[in-house]
Write a protein that holds these residues in place. Structure first.
Motif, PDB file in Angstrom:
ATOM      1  N   SER A 457       0.832  -1.209   0.000  1.00  0.00           N
ATOM      2  CA  SER A 457       0.000   0.000   0.000  1.00  0.00           C
ATOM      3  C   SER A 457       0.863   1.255   0.000  1.00  0.00           C
ATOM      4  O   SER A 457       0.593   2.215  -0.741  1.00  0.00           O
ATOM      5  CB  SER A 457      -0.926  -0.001   1.212  1.00  0.00           C
ATOM      6  N   TYR A 458       1.886   1.269   0.828  1.00  0.00           N
ATOM      7  CA  TYR A 458       2.789   2.423   0.907  1.00  0.00           C
ATOM      8  C   TYR A 458       3.454   2.669  -0.449  1.00  0.00           C
ATOM      9  O   TYR A 458       3.536   3.817  -0.918  1.00  0.00           O
ATOM     10  CB  TYR A 458       3.848   2.173   1.982  1.00  0.00           C
ATOM     11  N   THR A 460       2.456   1.735  -3.461  1.00  0.00           N
ATOM     12  CA  THR A 460       1.463   2.183  -4.438  1.00  0.00           C
ATOM     13  C   THR A 460       1.229   3.683  -4.321  1.00  0.00           C
ATOM     14  O   THR A 460       1.128   4.398  -5.331  1.00  0.00           O
ATOM     15  CB  THR A 460       0.137   1.423  -4.235  1.00  0.00           C
ATOM     16  N   GLN A 461       1.162   4.170  -3.101  1.00  0.00           N
ATOM     17  CA  GLN A 461       0.849   5.583  -2.872  1.00  0.00           C
ATOM     18  C   GLN A 461       2.062   6.501  -3.035  1.00  0.00           C
ATOM     19  O   GLN A 461       1.915   7.664  -3.440  1.00  0.00           O
ATOM     20  CB  GLN A 461       0.278   5.757  -1.464  1.00  0.00           C
ATOM     21  N   ASN A 462       3.256   6.007  -2.744  1.00  0.00           N
ATOM     22  CA  ASN A 462       4.423   6.893  -2.690  1.00  0.00           C
ATOM     23  C   ASN A 462       5.421   6.725  -3.831  1.00  0.00           C
ATOM     24  O   ASN A 462       6.207   7.645  -4.093  1.00  0.00           O
ATOM     25  CB  ASN A 462       5.157   6.686  -1.361  1.00  0.00           C
ATOM     26  N   ARG A 465       2.787   7.200  -7.696  1.00  0.00           N
ATOM     27  CA  ARG A 465       1.669   8.147  -7.727  1.00  0.00           C
ATOM     28  C   ARG A 465       1.709   9.112  -8.905  1.00  0.00           C
ATOM     29  O   ARG A 465       0.682   9.620  -9.328  1.00  0.00           O
ATOM     30  CB  ARG A 465       1.623   8.954  -6.423  1.00  0.00           C
ATOM     31  N   GLN A 496      -4.770  -0.176 -10.040  1.00  0.00           N
ATOM     32  CA  GLN A 496      -4.152   1.078 -10.469  1.00  0.00           C
ATOM     33  C   GLN A 496      -3.190   0.877 -11.637  1.00  0.00           C
ATOM     34  O   GLN A 496      -2.486   1.804 -12.029  1.00  0.00           O
ATOM     35  CB  GLN A 496      -3.409   1.733  -9.303  1.00  0.00           C
TER      36      GLN A 496
END
Length: 553
Positions: A457-458, A460-462, A465, A496
């Motif tokens: 999750s980290y 994917t977001q960082n 993005r 995503q």
């Protein structure tokens, strides 16, 4: 001969401009659509752009202010300083910056770029003397030379050939059929066709380079891309090629060419589109599919020219009736060309040369090797230990070495995880392969627990993005059971557009690995008992990334 009729190399033009007195009139420098801001040595230089540079969409980075790797004339059209018919524009050099924004303007779509080392902007010059307009500025000589005002003669065909075609800066491998099937007479007609094509391409030091390979029982390289860069020498070399005979092993010839021909050691020019034109008399004796796949994955635009296709009664002897579709770079009709007979090739020279030089239509130059974003999710848990942690970094560095990492190419980034997550470096932090791999090898070992789901999750977001869909890959390496759920975060990442490869070592449960990996699970999941076994996964992982990229793009 008038000085004004002597063509000068572009580098010589820049020298004359930079050494001219500031009191002299501004002398426009004639450039091509391919000329970039970084190619100009002087700030404030006025250039003369040719018409039809509005198709250089992929070579313009930014809006208003452009990265120096942008096409100057393409940027001039995008900014509105020039129209599609070309003309004069002044180039102002600026410092590098971050976040070049993309936009659509004046019929041209510019590209985004995270950062670059230098920039430029463009303005419309004023007070260009009449004698320095497009008719008389073909060599951009100083004012003293212009004062002769002698009439400018149009270059002859002979002179045009010696200069090289600057709008067709391709590296072209010509694979000819030298099998027993073609015979000596048709072989000579084939060579005559290739010489006419080479003359039409206008080979030269600043234009296209051409090399030649013969397809027979075994492929034979006759000459490399840089052996003959003068038209007369090249045409003579083609005429001297001797007939071999044997089977039509076109697949072997394509494989040989894709593996060896375009390397820098053999004269391949960095950044120049790679084209392979394959001539087949009748049909091949071997299979083309694997060879053509390697060529596509290597960024080679394969054209197949078939002469004298099989008659209906001969089709039973053809090994693969769809060989043309399997051989070409892309089965859209552009890369396949049919000539009915060797006795009618002359009328096909010009249209084929135009296809080989159509930069915007060469769809296979963007490949997995220069287009993907790869994130490495590195297990830093206590069970790994310092020695195995270094083997893990060696494995990931081995994968990275296979890709062309640059400001406009492939990218890598890394996150280390235990119970916590740490962004080691982002996709845009290192703009060349050496720096990126050095940063990967410097990652310090954290030590701790294992929370792989939170780490996905980290990441994917960082890490992903700001990147485009369709070319993002995440390689997760872990040696044990995760303390949290991995299925939900992995599914969210895949939704995503991130393709996940799960690599397990030692006690990593196969159920967790398959829960993380993309479909089909079998080709995206890897497991080894020992960290020393990771190195064996490098080739299949690279092949898998290229396969996924090709299928998704």
């Amino acid at each position: 001969m008038s000085l004004l009729t002597v063509p000068l190399p572009l580098t010589a033009v820049f020298f004359l401009i930079s050494s001219a007195s500031l009191s002299e009139p501004t002398v426009p420098v004639p450039v091509t659509c391919a000329t970039r801001g970084v190619d100009l040595v002087q700030d404030g230089v006025v250039v003369l752009c040719p018409p039809d540079c509005s198709h250089w969409t992929g070579s313009v980075f930014g809006t208003g202010v452009y990265a120096s790797i942008s096409s100057v004339c393409g940027a001039a059209v995008h900014s509105g300083v020039l129209g599609p018919t070309g003309g004069h524009v002044r180039v102002h050099k600026l410092q590098g910056r971050h976040n070049y924004m993309s936009s659509y303007a004046h019929g041209l779509q510019s590209q985004p770029l995270h950062s670059w080392t230098a920039s430029f902007k463009l303005t419309k010059p004023v007070n260009i003397p009449l004698e320095l307009t497009s008719e008389t500025s073909t060599t951009a000589l100083p004012a003293a030379a212009q004062s002769a005002k002698k009439p400018v003669k149009k270059p002859s065909v002979k002179k045009a050939l010696t200069g090289g075609n600057k709008d067709c800066q391709m590296d072209i491998a010509v694979v000819i059929d030298s099998s027993s099937n073609i015979g000596q007479r048709r072989f000579n007609l084939q060579k005559n066709f290739v010489t006419k094509l080479a003359a039409m391409l206008r080979v030269g030091p600043t234009g296209p380079h051409v090399g030649l390979i013969q397809a027979s029982d075994s492929p034979r390289t006759e000459f490399l891309l840089t052996n003959y860069t003068q038209p007369k020498e090249l045409l003579f070399a083609i005429r001297e090629v001797a007939y071999l005979g044997g089977d039509t092993n076109t697949g072997k010839a394509i494989m040989h060419t894709a593996e060896t021909f375009f390397t820098q050691e053999n004269g391949g020019r960095r950044g120049h589109p790679r084209v392979m034109m394959v001539l087949v008399d009748g049909w091949p004796s071997d299979d083309l599919e694997q060879a053509a796949m390697l060529a596509r994955e290597s960024g080679i635009n394969v054209f197949l020219v078939s002469v004298a296709k099989p008659a209906p009664e001969e089709l039973a002897t053809v090994r693969d009736k769809d060989f043309m579709k399997k051989a070409v770079c892309k089965d859209n009709g552009f890369f396949s060309y049919l000539i009915p007979t060797w006795f009618s090739t002359t009328k096909h020279v010009k249209p084929l040369a135009q296809r080989l030089c159509s930069l915007d239509s060469l769809l296979c130059s963007r490949t997995c090797y220069n287009s993907v974003n790869i994130g490495f999710l590195i297990d830093g848990s206590s069970s790994i230990g310092e020695g195995n942690f270094q083997l893990q970094l060696d494995f990931l560095a081995g994968i990275a070495r296979n890709f062309d990492i640059s400001d406009v190419g492939a990218r890598i980034g890394a996150v280390q995880f235990t119970y916590e997550q740490r962004l080691e470096f982002g996709l845009f932090d290192h703009s060349n392969k050496e720096d990126a791999i050095a940063a990967l090898r410097r990652v310090p070992y954290m030590s701790g627990g294992t929370a792989t789901g939170a780490a996905i999750s980290y990441t994917t977001q960082n890490l992903f993005r700001r990147t485009a869909r369709g070319r993002n890959f995440l390689i997760v390496v872990t040696d044990g059971q995760s303390y949290d759920n991995v299925r939900g975060p992995a599914l969210a990442a895949q939704q995503q557009g991130i393709i996940i490869y799960a690599v397990g070592v030692a006690w990593a449960p196969l159920e967790d690995l398959k829960a993380m990996s993309s479909e089909p699970k079998e080709s995206h999941t890897f497991f080894t008992r020992e960290f020393t076994g990771l190195a064996e996964f490098i080739p299949p992982l690279v092949r898998g990334i290229c396969r996924d990229f090709t299928e998704n793009n």
